[in-house]
Design a protein around this motif. Structure first.
Motif, PDB file in Angstrom:
ATOM      1  N   TRP A  20       3.261   1.297  -5.186  1.00 21.12           N
ATOM      2  CA  TRP A  20       4.104   1.197  -6.387  1.00 21.12           C
ATOM      3  C   TRP A  20       5.294   2.143  -6.305  1.00 21.12           C
ATOM      4  O   TRP A  20       6.389   1.823  -6.776  1.00 21.12           O
ATOM      5  CB  TRP A  20       3.266   1.475  -7.634  1.00 21.12           C
ATOM      6  N   LEU A  21       5.117   3.312  -5.711  1.00 26.92           N
ATOM      7  CA  LEU A  21       6.235   4.229  -5.539  1.00 26.92           C
ATOM      8  C   LEU A  21       7.323   3.601  -4.681  1.00 26.92           C
ATOM      9  O   LEU A  21       8.525   3.729  -4.972  1.00 26.92           O
ATOM     10  CB  LEU A  21       5.735   5.533  -4.895  1.00 26.92           C
ATOM     11  N   ARG A  22       6.911   2.903  -3.642  1.00 28.33           N
ATOM     12  CA  ARG A  22       7.879   2.353  -2.692  1.00 28.33           C
ATOM     13  C   ARG A  22       8.435   0.998  -3.107  1.00 28.33           C
ATOM     14  O   ARG A  22       9.339   0.482  -2.444  1.00 28.33           O
ATOM     15  CB  ARG A  22       7.217   2.249  -1.319  1.00 28.33           C
ATOM     16  N   MET A  23       7.909   0.416  -4.158  1.00 27.34           N
ATOM     17  CA  MET A  23       8.423  -0.877  -4.627  1.00 27.34           C
ATOM     18  C   MET A  23       9.743  -0.753  -5.376  1.00 27.34           C
ATOM     19  O   MET A  23      10.398  -1.748  -5.651  1.00 27.34           O
ATOM     20  CB  MET A  23       7.401  -1.543  -5.559  1.00 27.34           C
ATOM     21  N   GLU A  24      10.120   0.462  -5.750  1.00 27.08           N
ATOM     22  CA  GLU A  24      11.307   0.642  -6.596  1.00 27.08           C
ATOM     23  C   GLU A  24      12.561   0.086  -5.934  1.00 27.08           C
ATOM     24  O   GLU A  24      12.818   0.319  -4.748  1.00 27.08           O
ATOM     25  CB  GLU A  24      11.488   2.124  -6.913  1.00 27.08           C
ATOM     26  N   MET A  30      10.474   0.837 -11.110  1.00 24.73           N
ATOM     27  CA  MET A  30       9.025   0.810 -11.292  1.00 24.73           C
ATOM     28  C   MET A  30       8.565   1.768 -12.396  1.00 24.73           C
ATOM     29  O   MET A  30       7.741   2.650 -12.197  1.00 24.73           O
ATOM     30  CB  MET A  30       8.331   1.142  -9.972  1.00 24.73           C
ATOM     31  N   MET A  31       9.137   1.573 -13.589  1.00 25.40           N
ATOM     32  CA  MET A  31       8.766   2.382 -14.739  1.00 25.40           C
ATOM     33  C   MET A  31       8.001   1.549 -15.751  1.00 25.40           C
ATOM     34  O   MET A  31       8.311   0.379 -15.956  1.00 25.40           O
ATOM     35  CB  MET A  31      10.008   2.930 -15.449  1.00 25.40           C
ATOM     36  N   ILE A  32       7.025   2.168 -16.382  1.00 26.04           N
ATOM     37  CA  ILE A  32       6.425   1.608 -17.589  1.00 26.04           C
ATOM     38  C   ILE A  32       7.157   2.253 -18.765  1.00 26.04           C
ATOM     39  O   ILE A  32       7.186   3.477 -18.901  1.00 26.04           O
ATOM     40  CB  ILE A  32       4.923   1.888 -17.648  1.00 26.04           C
ATOM     41  N   HIS A 139       5.347   3.983 -12.451  1.00 24.19           N
ATOM     42  CA  HIS A 139       4.108   3.241 -12.223  1.00 24.19           C
ATOM     43  C   HIS A 139       3.211   3.906 -11.185  1.00 24.19           C
ATOM     44  O   HIS A 139       1.995   3.680 -11.161  1.00 24.19           O
ATOM     45  CB  HIS A 139       4.439   1.814 -11.772  1.00 24.19           C
ATOM     46  N   CYS A 140       3.776   4.741 -10.314  1.00 24.47           N
ATOM     47  CA  CYS A 140       2.934   5.378  -9.299  1.00 24.47           C
ATOM     48  C   CYS A 140       1.970   6.383  -9.918  1.00 24.47           C
ATOM     49  O   CYS A 140       0.966   6.740  -9.298  1.00 24.47           O
ATOM     50  CB  CYS A 140       3.790   6.045  -8.228  1.00 24.47           C
ATOM     51  N   TYR A 141       2.233   6.845 -11.153  1.00 25.61           N
ATOM     52  CA  TYR A 141       1.330   7.782 -11.809  1.00 25.61           C
ATOM     53  C   TYR A 141       0.063   7.083 -12.302  1.00 25.61           C
ATOM     54  O   TYR A 141      -1.023   7.665 -12.253  1.00 25.61           O
ATOM     55  CB  TYR A 141       2.023   8.456 -12.996  1.00 25.61           C
TER      56      TYR A 141
END
Length: 492
Positions: A20-24, A30-32, A139-141
């Motif tokens: 998810w971190l790398r999908m940005e 990639m934020m909620i 989202h990575c969190y």
């Protein structure tokens, strides 16, 4: 100390979180993003004190995400400053809903600073008779389920709670217990196998784009999972409509007036399907109306939504990280009858509930977290071509909550879209109401208000049929099919 901190300060990032971190991408951050609207004012100092006591009790929110070719990890932010993460702002003009939606849209289009922990709160001092709070967390969190838990941990069940009444300690014992049952449902026992399958596929260099059958050969000991993988990667691309196409960098956020949850449950009982089926069918009807208005030929058309499915074990209910898979749900926008659309959605959802598609997606996400950037990008583009939107539904507590003494009147959130997907539908139930939210790429849907306004109209069609028994002969047959399809999940 090195550029990325001492090795002893590092904590390896889970592979799925790394994905998810790398999908940005600039076109899909990639934020909620979430917004709470308060009936009474929320004070900045009270909010900061609350975050110090409760949010920062999670060590992760003092850590920043570090990504390098050698891997990704969490590192303690030596320069952590709460004032950077909690911002005070004001709305222009009438400071009403249009102005708040515009601000939420701007923030949803603005990337977080990757040199710091990836989260921010934006307090709007004056909104309505109270305040508003906009939240952005990468989202990575954590996934949406976990972040709802985090936000609930900040709330109380009264404006001035006694210590033993603190919701962040006790809500699971009451209404929250029922919510958690729906969050964490049946136990999933094949995570490790799904993850191992995904890693094995990458190690063997399987070309998922051209030869999905090879995936099945690699995992002969888990034939059902292999078949789901082959099915997922061999799905045709979603049909071209105004909802599919090149994306920009600007997002538009909107939310509808809430529905009465008891009325939604009444419709679900009448059709013998789930609450989620009813809400997704309402969204399907709203999208159908938009496509017709845009001049699309939708006769017999279906479009796909990727739907997150929670895979979090119950014992990890309050832990961060991403523990969900994805399924591809067909939305029959080409059906004219609201009842037939609902029945079709119920059937499609019932089939997905008995599949292993979500576990396959979870395994692939973990595998992509270890893959080279080129493989990640290709897989992301391939998967995103198979859907036109993301649709997510999160049940919240059915009681009024307070945050730092201010009563929460409404709340909404939006999950990010991936790859080339430009539309997201969010559904959140709270205090016996159902809230619909829509986030859209401005190039694909410049006026989401026009679509979100149709959600209630489409729901009211189903409510009328349910209350009046307004079934003609063809619909009777469809209803019978729907009852059979939804019987396994009756009660929603």
């Amino acid at each position: 100390m090195g550029l990325f901190g001492n090795a002893g300060d590092r904590e390896d990032m889970a592979k799925v979180d790394t994905a998810w971190l790398r999908m940005e991408r600039p076109t899909n951050l990639m934020m909620i993003t979430g917004v709470m609207m308060f009936d009474t004012p929320l004070e900045l100092d009270d909010l900061k004190q609350l975050l110090r006591e409760r949010l920062l009790a999670y060590r992760r929110f003092r850590q920043k995400a570090v990504d390098t070719p050698a891997g990704a990890w969490w590192a303690h932010d030596e320069d952590f400053d709460l004032d950077w993460h909690v911002r005070l702002t004001a709305l222009p003009g009438k400071a009403g809903k249009p102005e708040l939606q515009r601000l939420v849209s701007q923030l949803a289009s603005t990337p977080l600073d990757h040199s710091k922990p990836l989260w921010q709160f934006h307090l709007v001092e004056r909104y309505g008779g109270g305040s508003a709070l906009i939240t952005r967390i990468h989202h990575c969190y954590a996934d949406g389920i976990a972040l709802v838990q985090v936000m609930l941990s900040l709330t109380d069940i009264s404006a001035k709670p006694k210590k033993e009444e603190a919701l962040h300690e006790s809500w699971l014992k009451d209404d929250g217990q029922r919510v958690t049952e729906r969050f964490f449902g049946p136990a999933i026992k094949q995570f490790d196998r799904a993850m191992a399958m995904g890693h094995k596929l990458l190690e063997k260099g399987v070309d998922l784009y051209k030869d999905p059958a090879a995936a099945a050969q690699l995992v002969h000991e888990t034939q059902a999972i292999a078949q789901e993988l082959a099915h997922a990667v061999s799905l045709s691309d979603d049909p071209p409509t105004v909802l599919k196409g090149p994306l920009g960098v600007s997002k538009r956020c909107a939310w509808a007036e809430p529905l009465d949850l008891d009325e939604v449950k009444a419709v679900s009982r009448a059709f013998c399907c789930t609450v989620n089926d009813v809400l997704l069918a309402s969204a399907c009807g709203a999208l159908r109306a938009h496509l017709l208005e845009a001049g699309e030929d939708i006769d017999g058309l279906s479009i796909r939504a990727t739907v997150p499915v929670n895979l979090r074990p119950r014992e990890h209910a309050r832990k961060l990280g991403n523990h969900f898979g994805l399924v591809f749900l067909d939305l029959p926008v080409g059906l004219d009858s609201p009842a037939e659309r609902l029945c079709a959605v119920a059937r499609n959802m019932d089939e997905l509930k008995h599949s292993k598609q979500a576990m396959v997606a979870y395994g692939l996400l973990g595998a992509l977290g270890m893959a080279p950037p080129g493989v990640q990008q290709g897989a992301l583009e391939m998967l995103s071509r198979k859907a036109s939107l993301v649709a997510t539904n999160v049940p919240g507590p059915q009681q009024p909550l307070y945050l730092a003494g201010a009563r929460i009147g409404e709340m909404m959130f939006w999950v990010p879209q991936t790859g080339g997907i430009g539309l997201g539908v969010s559904i959140l139930s709270y205090n016996n109401e159902v809230h619909f939210g829509l986030i859209a790429d401005s190039r694909r849907l410049p006026d989401p208000d026009a679509v979100i306004a149709r959600f209630r109209l489409e729901f009211e069609k189903l409510l009328y049929i349910a209350l009046m028994g307004d079934w003609d002969a063809p619909l009777d047959e469809a209803a019978g099919d729907c009852v059979l399809a939804g019987s396994a999940a009756k009660g929603g």
